[in-house]
Design an enzyme around this catalytic site. Structure first.
Site, PDB file in Angstrom:
ATOM      1  N   ARG A 185       0.822  -1.221   0.000  1.00 50.89           N
ATOM      2  CA  ARG A 185       0.000   0.000   0.000  1.00 50.89           C
ATOM      3  C   ARG A 185       0.852   1.266   0.000  1.00 50.89           C
ATOM      4  O   ARG A 185       0.700   2.133  -0.850  1.00 50.89           O
ATOM      5  CB  ARG A 185      -0.874   0.033   1.249  1.00 50.89           C
TER       6      ARG A 185
ATOM      7  N   ASP B  49      10.224  -6.798  -4.078  1.00 53.13           N
ATOM      8  CA  ASP B  49       9.011  -7.189  -3.367  1.00 53.13           C
ATOM      9  C   ASP B  49       8.602  -8.552  -3.893  1.00 53.13           C
ATOM     10  O   ASP B  49       8.082  -8.655  -5.011  1.00 53.13           O
ATOM     11  CB  ASP B  49       7.891  -6.160  -3.600  1.00 53.13           C
TER      12      ASP B  49
ATOM     13  N   ALA C 209       9.002   3.022   7.909  1.00 56.66           N
ATOM     14  CA  ALA C 209       8.213   1.803   8.073  1.00 56.66           C
ATOM     15  C   ALA C 209       8.232   1.348   9.537  1.00 56.66           C
ATOM     16  O   ALA C 209       7.295   1.627  10.281  1.00 56.66           O
ATOM     17  CB  ALA C 209       8.736   0.724   7.150  1.00 56.66           C
TER      18      ALA C 209
ATOM     19  N   ASP D 208      11.868   7.929  10.670  1.00 58.26           N
ATOM     20  CA  ASP D 208      10.667   8.303  11.427  1.00 58.26           C
ATOM     21  C   ASP D 208      10.389   7.281  12.525  1.00 58.26           C
ATOM     22  O   ASP D 208       9.569   7.540  13.398  1.00 58.26           O
ATOM     23  CB  ASP D 208       9.466   8.388  10.468  1.00 58.26           C
TER      24      ASP D 208
ATOM     25  N   GLU E 226      11.056   3.107  20.968  1.00 62.37           N
ATOM     26  CA  GLU E 226      10.328   4.385  20.940  1.00 62.37           C
ATOM     27  C   GLU E 226       9.681   4.624  22.300  1.00 62.37           C
ATOM     28  O   GLU E 226       9.166   3.670  22.895  1.00 62.37           O
ATOM     29  CB  GLU E 226       9.256   4.345  19.847  1.00 62.37           C
TER      30      GLU E 226
ATOM     31  N   HIS F  30       8.070   9.303  14.753  1.00 62.44           N
ATOM     32  CA  HIS F  30       6.984   8.397  14.322  1.00 62.44           C
ATOM     33  C   HIS F  30       5.725   9.185  13.934  1.00 62.44           C
ATOM     34  O   HIS F  30       4.661   9.025  14.537  1.00 62.44           O
ATOM     35  CB  HIS F  30       6.664   7.359  15.415  1.00 62.44           C
TER      36      HIS F  30
ATOM     37  N   ALA G 155       1.635   8.605  10.475  1.00 56.67           N
ATOM     38  CA  ALA G 155       0.169   8.644  10.442  1.00 56.67           C
ATOM     39  C   ALA G 155      -0.380   9.885  11.129  1.00 56.67           C
ATOM     40  O   ALA G 155      -1.590  10.000  11.330  1.00 56.67           O
ATOM     41  CB  ALA G 155      -0.380   7.396  11.124  1.00 56.67           C
TER      42      ALA G 155
END
Ligand code: 3PG
Length: 325
Positions: free
Chosen positions: A154, A174, A234, A259, A264, A283, A286
């Site tokens: 995606r 992939d 990712a 990111d 974390e 992070h 989103a």
């Protein structure tokens, strides 16, 4: 009237975006973001569902008292912070919202790529320090460069489309991408080794699991171009952090933008924070208004259907649960 289903919101998810649960009297939402350890285990003891993001780790221990729990709802895509095997043993479905943050993650990847290529964060820091330094911040064009993608699902495929618009050539590793899909993306399929060796920019877009942990390590950095830029939007752990730091220090690669991290929040004294040519974000893939709205609605609907009708076909452990019935 069916029984009241209690849903614990254990993470930073706006209740306004959980309308499919919040506005339905058959559900009671209990918002307790930020719980950890025993507090989380105790809060999960008497609820039917729990909603989380990556800040909340659902461990085997935190599930120990969760005798009523039927569903874990991840308002996002990654389940590496959830002990899915322990959930499956307890017949708890793990549902995700896989589509809602795709565009935001792809756009952050492009933001980090451009930041790195044109040294935007370092130039900004210099301006704020009162300087006018044009010499130190000469960058590179993306046009005509090769973007190596590890994973074109995606998010990776949305990155490919945007990079094509910048005139980049796309090479993809992939194993499950079909030739037709690669053609649609105007991308060339190649082995992992060839993607690593040929990339001007290498970006990983795979989940963290046993097959992808340490996918980019010492041996891979040794084969990369010294001008290469590495991106990880990712999961921490897909890129070996110690190997990356060494590769940056030895100038085996030219820079990295990250990111996500193995641990974390990233510790305050982590060497990444002072590493050369590194752009760091906490992070944020989103973290947009749009993505948060979409994932919350998506997970609220999925959890509602799972609790009311037992619909768990989309759960990441649906097959494993069916196998235990
Ligand atoms: C995800 O797995 O969906 C993304 O990494 C976002 O994670 P977050 O919801 O914890 O920000």
């Amino acid at each position: 009237m069916s029984a009241l289903h209690k849903v614990l919101v254990a993470d930073a998810i706006a209740l306004d975006n959980l309308a499919p649960l919040r506005d339905d009297s058959r559900f009671e939402l209990v918002a307790k973001p930020g719980l950890k350890g025993d507090d989380l285990a105790n809060a999960m003891a008497d609820v039917d569902a729990v909603l989380v993001r990556s800040a909340t780790r659902i461990t085997r221990e935190s599930l120990a008292k969760a005798t009523r729990l039927k569903v874990i709802g991840r308002a996002g895509v990654g389940v590496d912070t959830i002990d899915v095997a322990a959930a499956t043993e307890r017949m708890i479905a793990v549902l995700t919202a896989p589509g809602g943050n795709t565009i935001s993650a792809a756009e952050l990847t492009m933001a980090l790529l451009l930041s790195l290529a044109r040294k935007v964060p370092a130039a900004d820091r210099s301006m704020r320090a009162g300087e006018w330094d044009k010499k130190s911040f000469s960058g590179i064009e993306l046009y005509g460069k090769t973007l190596g993608l590890v994973g074109a699902g995606r998010i990776g495929s949305q990155v490919a489309k945007r990079a094509r618009a910048f005139g980049m050539n796309i090479v993809v590793y992939d194993p499950i991408l079909t030739r037709d899909k690669a053609r649609e993306l105007d991308a060339e399929l190649a082995s992992l080794d060839d993607v690593i060796a040929g990339a001007d920019v290498l970006s990983v877009h795979v989940p963290l699991n046993d097959a992808t942990r340490g996918l980019l390590g010492t041996a891979q950095f040794a084969r990369m171009r010294p001008t290469a830029l590495v991106l990880n939007v990712a999961r921490g752990g897909v890129v070996d952090e110690t190997a990356l730091l060494t590769a940056l220090q030895r100038k085996q690669i030219a820079g990295a933008a990250l990111d996500v991290y193995e641990n974390e929040p990233l510790p305050a004294d982590h060497p990444f924070r002072s590493a050369p040519n590194v752009v760091l974000t906490p992070h944020l893939g989103a973290s947009t208004h749009e993505a948060q709205e979409k994932v919350a609605i998506e997970i609220a609907e999925a959890v509602r259907d799972a609790l009311l009708d037992g619909t768990i076909a989309q759960a990441v452990n649906a097959a494993a649960i069916a196998g235990r019935r």
